[in-house]
Each structure stands twice: as C-alpha cells, then as structure tokens.
Design a protein around this motif. Structure first.
Motif, short mmCIF file in Angstrom:
data_model
loop_
_atom_site.label_atom_id
_atom_site.label_comp_id
_atom_site.label_asym_id
_atom_site.label_seq_id
_atom_site.Cartn_x
_atom_site.Cartn_y
_atom_site.Cartn_z
N SER A 10 -27.98 -49.17 21.50
CA SER A 10 -26.73 -48.47 21.19
C SER A 10 -25.58 -49.45 20.96
O SER A 10 -24.43 -49.05 20.93
CB SER A 10 -26.36 -47.55 22.35
N TYR A 12 -22.95 -52.52 19.66
CA TYR A 12 -21.91 -52.65 18.64
C TYR A 12 -22.58 -52.87 17.28
O TYR A 12 -23.32 -53.83 17.08
CB TYR A 12 -21.00 -53.81 19.02
N ARG A 33 -30.94 -44.38 31.12
CA ARG A 33 -30.22 -43.09 31.13
C ARG A 33 -28.73 -43.21 31.42
O ARG A 33 -27.97 -42.28 31.17
CB ARG A 33 -30.86 -42.14 32.15
N GLU A 34 -28.34 -44.36 31.96
CA GLU A 34 -26.92 -44.62 32.21
C GLU A 34 -26.29 -45.37 31.04
O GLU A 34 -25.19 -45.89 31.16
CB GLU A 34 -26.76 -45.43 33.50
N PHE A 35 -27.00 -45.44 29.93
CA PHE A 35 -26.54 -46.11 28.71
C PHE A 35 -26.37 -47.61 28.90
O PHE A 35 -25.53 -48.24 28.26
CB PHE A 35 -25.24 -45.49 28.18
N LYS A 36 -27.21 -48.21 29.78
CA LYS A 36 -27.12 -49.64 30.07
C LYS A 36 -28.40 -50.35 29.65
O LYS A 36 -29.48 -49.79 29.71
CB LYS A 36 -26.93 -49.87 31.58
N SER A 64 -20.00 -55.66 27.95
CA SER A 64 -19.81 -54.83 29.14
C SER A 64 -18.31 -54.85 29.45
O SER A 64 -17.79 -55.89 29.83
CB SER A 64 -20.61 -55.38 30.32
N SER A 66 -19.74 -51.56 27.39
CA SER A 66 -20.48 -51.43 26.15
C SER A 66 -19.66 -50.73 25.08
O SER A 66 -18.90 -49.82 25.36
CB SER A 66 -21.76 -50.63 26.41
N ASN A 67 -19.83 -51.20 23.87
CA ASN A 67 -19.25 -50.52 22.72
C ASN A 67 -20.43 -49.94 21.96
O ASN A 67 -21.31 -50.71 21.58
CB ASN A 67 -18.47 -51.51 21.86
N PRO A 68 -20.61 -48.68 21.80
CA PRO A 68 -19.61 -47.63 21.88
C PRO A 68 -19.69 -46.75 23.13
O PRO A 68 -18.89 -45.84 23.27
CB PRO A 68 -19.94 -46.79 20.64
N THR A 69 -20.64 -46.97 24.05
CA THR A 69 -20.84 -46.00 25.14
C THR A 69 -19.84 -46.15 26.29
O THR A 69 -19.64 -45.21 27.04
CB THR A 69 -22.26 -46.10 25.73
N ALA A 71 -20.38 -47.93 28.90
CA ALA A 71 -21.12 -48.24 30.14
C ALA A 71 -20.81 -49.67 30.57
O ALA A 71 -20.70 -50.58 29.76
CB ALA A 71 -22.61 -48.07 29.91
#
Length: 95
Positions: A10, A12, A33-36, A64, A66-69, A71
């Motif tokens: 996910s 950049y 699941r935590e977008f990490k 960190s 994170s782009n775009p999430t 997280a």
C-alpha cells in the motif's frame, strides 16, 4: 540498478516509479490487518522468494507514518524490522 527493493503493497505510489527509473526490481510486500509492514511480513516475503528461487531483497523503503494509510510502526516493531534487515543484509530506507 538491478537490485530488488521491497515496499509495502500500500506504499507511496511514487516509490514504484522511482525504483523503476533506477532499474530496480520491485518487491511488493503485503501488509497486515493494521496496514503495517512489520518484520513478520518482510520475513515471510524473504522466505517466499527463497522458496521460489527469486532474487534476494537488497533494500526496503518504508514510511512511518505510512502514506497513504497513516499506519505507524511502534518503536518495538521498528527495532524488529531493523534487526531483520541487519541480519539479512537489507538496506533500510525510512522517512
């Protein structure tokens, strides 16, 4: 040029373009699941590539938060990721 560099699936979007322009092979590592992207996800990708005889990952680019999430890795998760990169000879670039 020619090295395999990992990014979070996910991550950049510009990382893909930059790595392609540099002649690097992209390894999209699935996030959890935590977008990490943690050491667990990276270790699984390392094992998967080894099983399939694919080129080893030589670099990791990770933001960190994170782009775009958005997280963020915890300090412990970041240390574990750094330790894994040291063990595997992976250059870790983070912003």
């Amino acid at each position: 040029a020619g090295d395999t560099v990992a990014i979070a699936s996910s991550g950049y979007p510009c990382y893909r373009n930059i790595l392609g322009a540099l002649g690097c092979e992209l390894a999209n590592v699935p996030i959890n699941r935590e977008f990490k992207l943690t050491s667990e996800e990276l270790a699984e990708e390392i094992r998967r590539r080894d099983r399939l005889g694919e080129k080893s990952i030589r670099g990791l680019i990770l933001s960190s938060p994170s782009n775009p999430t958005g997280a963020m890795l915890t300090p412990e998760e970041l240390k574990e990721l750094c330790d894994l990169c040291d063990k595997e000879g992976i250059q870790f670039i983070s912003d």
